[in-house]
Design an enzyme around this catalytic site. Structure first.
Site, PDB file in Angstrom:
ATOM      1  N   ASN A  62     -22.261  16.786 -76.860  1.00 15.99           N
ATOM      2  CA  ASN A  62     -22.097  16.119 -78.160  1.00 15.99           C
ATOM      3  C   ASN A  62     -23.430  15.627 -78.695  1.00 15.99           C
ATOM      4  OD1 ASN A  62     -21.701  14.336 -75.931  1.00 15.99           O
ATOM      5  ND2 ASN A  62     -20.789  12.783 -77.242  1.00 15.99           N
ATOM      6  N   GLU A  75     -17.747  20.694 -77.706  1.00 17.51           N
ATOM      7  CA  GLU A  75     -17.029  21.975 -77.750  1.00 17.51           C
ATOM      8  C   GLU A  75     -17.492  22.819 -78.926  1.00 17.51           C
ATOM      9  OE1 GLU A  75     -15.847  18.930 -77.450  1.00 17.51           O
ATOM     10  OE2 GLU A  75     -13.894  18.859 -76.471  1.00 17.51           O
ATOM     11  N   CYS A 112     -10.712  17.236 -79.015  1.00 11.45           N
ATOM     12  CA  CYS A 112     -10.118  16.534 -80.163  1.00 11.45           C
ATOM     13  C   CYS A 112      -9.418  17.548 -81.076  1.00 11.45           C
ATOM     14  CB  CYS A 112     -11.194  15.769 -80.938  1.00 11.45           C
ATOM     15  SG  CYS A 112     -12.234  16.826 -81.963  1.00 11.45           S
TER      16      CYS A 112
HETATM   17  N1  THU Z   1     -16.412  14.090 -78.452  1.00 11.86           N
HETATM   18  C1  THU Z   1     -16.652  15.370 -78.036  1.00 11.86           C
HETATM   19  O1  THU Z   1     -17.804  15.798 -77.839  1.00 11.86           O
HETATM   20  N2  THU Z   1     -15.570  16.172 -77.849  1.00 11.86           N
HETATM   21  C2  THU Z   1     -14.276  15.809 -78.065  1.00 11.86           C
HETATM   22  O2  THU Z   1     -13.395  16.637 -77.989  1.00 11.86           O
HETATM   23  C3  THU Z   1     -13.964  14.419 -78.377  1.00 11.86           C
HETATM   24  C4  THU Z   1     -15.110  13.529 -78.664  1.00 11.86           C
HETATM   25  C5  THU Z   1     -17.570  13.227 -78.688  1.00 11.86           C
HETATM   26  C6  THU Z   1     -17.762  12.819 -80.111  1.00 11.86           C
HETATM   27  C7  THU Z   1     -18.542  11.542 -79.971  1.00 11.86           C
HETATM   28  O3  THU Z   1     -19.916  11.869 -79.849  1.00 11.86           O
HETATM   29  C8  THU Z   1     -18.066  10.965 -78.644  1.00 11.86           C
HETATM   30  O4  THU Z   1     -17.433  12.036 -77.963  1.00 11.86           O
HETATM   31  C9  THU Z   1     -17.087   9.797 -78.790  1.00 11.86           C
HETATM   32  O5  THU Z   1     -16.017  10.152 -79.589  1.00 11.86           O
END
Ligand code: THU
Length: 163
Positions: A62, A75, A112
């Protein structure tokens, strides 16, 4: 009126050692790349590792931004890179995990809603399932055989496609 039921079947493992070697490797790559996430606002470090048909593994994490919605999930970072570099290669599986600075993640990390939608697009495009391998920080794993299993009643709009 008819009541309908949607049921999904997935596998659950207590430890990574119970998995086949290629799945273990993919999850380990996801753990490794989660450490390189840029997540100064949430301190929630997500890693994703994608296995392509040619055997290559593409990873992503992320990337956050001070203007919060401008950041992107691990993802999507991984799958957009995979598709931009290897558009002809099938996506066989994606492993996802995360580590948080201030607490322990006890349940497997699931994508998500927005990531599910994006993953589903590539699954539809290639007409073959993408397996999901989800792991918690404590080691518990869920394996789901298709993105569509976690996106029931998904948005379909064939007619939007240009002819
Ligand atoms: N996040 C992801 O990288 N993937 C997901 O499927 C859910 C959330 C990240 C986004 C943000 O940087 C952190 O997790 C907290 O939500």
């Amino acid at each position: 009126m008819k009541q309908q039921e949607i049921k999904i079947i997935y596998e659950e493992y207590e430890n990574i050692s119970e998995l086949q070697e290629t799945d273990q490797e993919l999850l380990i790559k996801a753990v490794e790349i989660s450490d390189k996430a840029y997540a100064p606002y949430s301190d929630y470090h997500v890693g994703a590792a994608i296995l392509l048909g040619n055997g290559k593994i593409i990873t992503g994490n992320n990337q956050e931004n001070v203007a919060y919605p401008s950041g992107l999930c691990a993802e999507r970072v991984a799958i957009y890179y995979a598709s931009s570099q290897y558009p002809e290669e099938e996506i066989l599986a994606i492993a996802i995990t995360a580590n948080a600075k201030n607490f322990s993640i006890k349940v497997p990390v699931a994508p998500c809603g927005a990531c599910r939608q994006v993953l589903a697009e590539y699954e539809t495009r290639q007409q073959n399932n993408i397996r999901l391998l989800l792991m918690s920080q404590t080691g518990k794993i869920q394996i789901i055989k298709s993105v569509k299993d976690v996106l029931p009643l998904m948005f379909h709009a064939e007619e939007l496609k240009k002819r």
